[in-house]
Design an enzyme around this catalytic site. Structure first.
Site, PDB file in Angstrom:
ATOM      1  N   ASP A  97       6.601  -7.446  11.847  1.00 45.62           N
ATOM      2  CA  ASP A  97       6.623  -7.535  10.386  1.00 45.62           C
ATOM      3  C   ASP A  97       7.023  -6.194   9.765  1.00 45.62           C
ATOM      4  OD1 ASP A  97       5.760  -9.248   8.080  1.00 45.62           O
ATOM      5  OD2 ASP A  97       4.402  -7.571   7.716  1.00 45.62           O
TER       6      ASP A  97
ATOM      7  N   GLU B 234      11.712  -7.858  11.904  1.00 45.50           N
ATOM      8  CA  GLU B 234      11.932  -8.281  10.528  1.00 45.50           C
ATOM      9  C   GLU B 234      12.281  -7.009   9.761  1.00 45.50           C
ATOM     10  OE1 GLU B 234      10.050  -9.881   6.406  1.00 45.50           O
ATOM     11  OE2 GLU B 234       9.139  -8.315   7.594  1.00 45.50           O
TER      12      GLU B 234
HETATM   13  C1  NOJ Z   1       6.983 -10.012   5.610  1.00 47.18           C
HETATM   14  C2  NOJ Z   1       6.300 -11.322   5.820  1.00 47.18           C
HETATM   15  O1  NOJ Z   1       7.240 -12.240   6.301  1.00 47.18           O
HETATM   16  C3  NOJ Z   1       5.727 -11.707   4.489  1.00 47.18           C
HETATM   17  O2  NOJ Z   1       5.253 -13.021   4.484  1.00 47.18           O
HETATM   18  C4  NOJ Z   1       4.636 -10.724   4.140  1.00 47.18           C
HETATM   19  O3  NOJ Z   1       4.162 -11.009   2.841  1.00 47.18           O
HETATM   20  C5  NOJ Z   1       5.175  -9.296   4.153  1.00 47.18           C
HETATM   21  N1  NOJ Z   1       5.989  -9.024   5.296  1.00 47.18           N
HETATM   22  C6  NOJ Z   1       4.045  -8.302   4.147  1.00 47.18           C
HETATM   23  O4  NOJ Z   1       3.389  -8.324   5.388  1.00 47.18           O
END
Ligand code: NOJ
Length: 595
Positions: free
Chosen positions: A234, A313
């Site tokens: 993440d 991500e």
């Molecule tokens: C990316 C995640 O996919 C999202 O759902 C989340 O709110 C943010 N990162 C913060 O962790």
């Protein structure tokens, strides 16, 4: 899937040609992740075994055969760790345990074992940029006070202004409002501020602190030892901040949702946002890669089917910069958000396919593809908005509503195009049913923190997170044994339930099954890709040739206004919608053909 076996022979076949050299050459590397189709489960919303209205691990385990039958290779689960759920689990209080909402560690072990039995890899979500404010480290930091070693694991700073009443810098949080929250000292006086790029309940770690690094290395090992096959990382581009936390006046985007604010953009003088994509993050991933490799060492014993992987991500542009995360000493994959954000226009799609291959091939990484996830409006709804509409952060009552039929037709065509592209693809739960977003959810149901934090200007992501419909004629549409669901299911979901589509010719579920089987049979994931020319500009057409030189597949997506014909000798294998009576490919339809 449309039955194409009875179609008449094609008329007016155009003269088409392969457009020179492949834009991507076949991948002979057999590692599973280089061509895998990975299905994202959002645990809150997939299957609820205990009837509390929130999905759970036993629910997931029970439904895994559905995914084996769908034909995916792996699952990625959004977080299921102990969490106050301020951001639906992306606020982790204990990285080594399961939230009681979802079950227990024993349930996780059972789920992983069952997935493996069924031949499915399991990827879990790792959230290293921030913890929950209820994490024991953060609680200890609050208790210990300014200047303490406990505080140094997070980003606490004194405020500006005569009495420290102003935040330490001008950064905004991604969910809206300032990225700093002021603490209160034990004696009740106002204290230091701490940084949170997201919600105030998600304090950012200080990744210059060695204990933060060793803690996450240990967390990786904890889950690797439990048998997981990898991690989706993440906010992978956010861990390291520029020294001194300098001001940054640009607006933050909500996960790349706005046109006018792009957190990764440089300013005109070339400055890079001090909270994103700092060079220092790469050292972290190099270290993680060595840990993963130690579970399947390179050398004679190496088993390409046993690789453990990392997927970033990272909302980073341009792609040349994004692929630094997937150099062979770092992560294995990164999400391709440029692809997700491409408009339904053939030139834009061709361009992003080419630039994605060029960038990823330059570092030897597989290109990934994705159209939907838990942070964006589902593509069946997005593609039902007029082409060129700004990508909305949620759709609600009073907003322009998507054209549901058009959206579904385009979504099916878009998926058929995507699943033919060599590399690895991500699917988001429910897209195989053609689910739209919930676009008329009354606002009082909304739980995404961005709704309140943005001053109720951004509806946020609840619309794509609604519980799955499994059985039309059952409480909660078969999501669980009770009629409770943590978000209301829209009326349109009943007709789209799994039991309404299973075995039904032409259903979206059967289309996905056929796409996944054919993709595997024809080895599209590891093939080479060459553009095919000869149609109007709004046609995307390419040939995929398997790495063993086997039979070529022609893929044609017609985004133009008029039907187009397939070339002579092309024999349709499947199509995303009915072909014309003369075998032509209508608007918003994708065909795969032997060629
Ligand atoms: C990316 C995640 O996919 C999202 O759902 C989340 O709110 C943010 N990162 C913060 O962790």
């Amino acid at each position: 899937m449309t039955d194409v076996s009875t179609l008449p022979s094609l008329t007016d076949a155009p003269a088409v040609t392969l457009a020179g050299a492949p834009v991507h050459t076949a991948d002979a590397d057999p590692a599973w992740w280089r061509h895998a189709v990975i299905y994202q489960i959002y645990p809150r919303s997939w299957a609820d075994a205990n009837g509390d209205g929130i999905g759970d691990l036993p629910g997931i385990t029970a439904r895994l055969p559905y995914l084996r039958d769908l034909g995916v290779d792996a699952i990625w689960l959004s977080p299921f760790y102990t969490s106050p759920q301020a951001d639906a689990g992306y606020d982790v209080a204990n990285y080594r345990d399961i939230d009681p909402l979802f079950g227990t560690l024993a349930d996780a072990d059972t789920m992983i074992a069952r997935a493996h039995e069924l031949g499915l890899k399991v990827i879990v979500d790792l959230v290293p940029n921030h913890s929950s404010d209820e994490h024991e480290w953060f609680q200890a930091a609050l208790a210990a006070g300014p200047g303490s070693p406990e505080r140094s694991r997070y980003l606490f700073r004194d405020g500006q202004g005569e009495h420290g009443e102003l935040p330490p810098n001008n950064w905004d949080s991604v969910f809206g409002g300032p990225a700093w929250t002021r603490t209160t000292n034990a004696d009740g006086t106002p204290g230091q501020w701490y940084l949170h790029l997201f919600d105030p309940k998600q304090p950012d770690f200080d990744w210059t602190h060695p204990e933060v690094r060793t803690e996450f290395e240990d967390i990786l090992r904890f889950w690797l030892d439990r048998g997981v096959d990898g991690f989706r990382v993440d906010v992978a581009h956010g861990l390291v901040k520029e020294d001194g936390l300098p001001d940054w006046a640009e607006a933050q985007a909500l996960l790349g949702n706005t046109d006018d604010a792009n957190p990764e953009a440089r300013t005109e003088d070339g400055a890079r946002a001090p909270m994103w994509d700092q060079d220092g993050v790469h050292e972290v991933y190099e270290q993680w890669r060595t840990i993963l490799t130690s579970y399947n060492p390179v050398g004679e014993q190496h088993d390409p089917q046993a690789d453990r992987i990392l997927c970033a991500e990272a909302w980073v542009t341009p792609q040349e910069r994004a692929v630094r995360y997937v150099r062979d000493t770092e992560m294995h994959q990164a999400f391709n958000f440029d692809y997700l954000q491409a408009a339904w226009l053939a030139p834009q799609i061709r361009e992003v396919v080419e630039s994605s291959f060029a960038a990823n091939d330059s570092v030897g990484a597989p290109t990934t593809w994705v159209l939907s996830n838990h942070d964006v409006v589902r593509h069946a709804s997005r593609l039902g908005l007029p082409v060129g509409t700004r990508r909305p952060n949620g759709i609600g009552i009073g907003d322009p509503q998507p054209d549901a039929d058009l959206g579904l037709q385009r979504a099916r065509a878009a998926t058929a195009l995507m699943l033919a592209l060599p590399g690895s693809s991500y699917l988001y739960q429910g897209e195989e049913l053609g689910l739209p977003d919930s676009t008329d959810m009354p606002d009082h149901h909304r739980q995404d923190p961005s709704w309140e934090r943005s001053g109720r200007t951004e509806r946020g992501r609840d619309g794509c997170r609604v519980p799955m419909p499994w059985v039309a004629d059952a409480p909660s549409l078969g999501f669980g044994p009770s009629d409770q669901t943590w978000l209301p299911q829209p009326a349109s979901y009943a007709a789209l339930a799994v039991d309404q589509q299973d075995g039904v010719e032409g259903s979206t579920l059967e289309l996905y099954r056929a796409l996944l089987t054919t993709r595997r049979d024809r080895a599209l994931g590891t093939g080479s890709l060459t553009w095919v020319e000869g149609w109007p500009e709004q046609v995307v057409a390419f040939a995929v040739t398997p790495s063993d030189g086997g039979e070529r597949t022609l893929v044609l997506a017609n985004l133009g206004e008029h039907p187009v014909a397939l070339p002579e000798g092309a024999q349709p294998l499947l199509s995303s919608g009915p072909l014309g009576p003369d075998g032509t490919v209508p608007t918003d339809t994708t065909v795969w053909a032997r060629w």
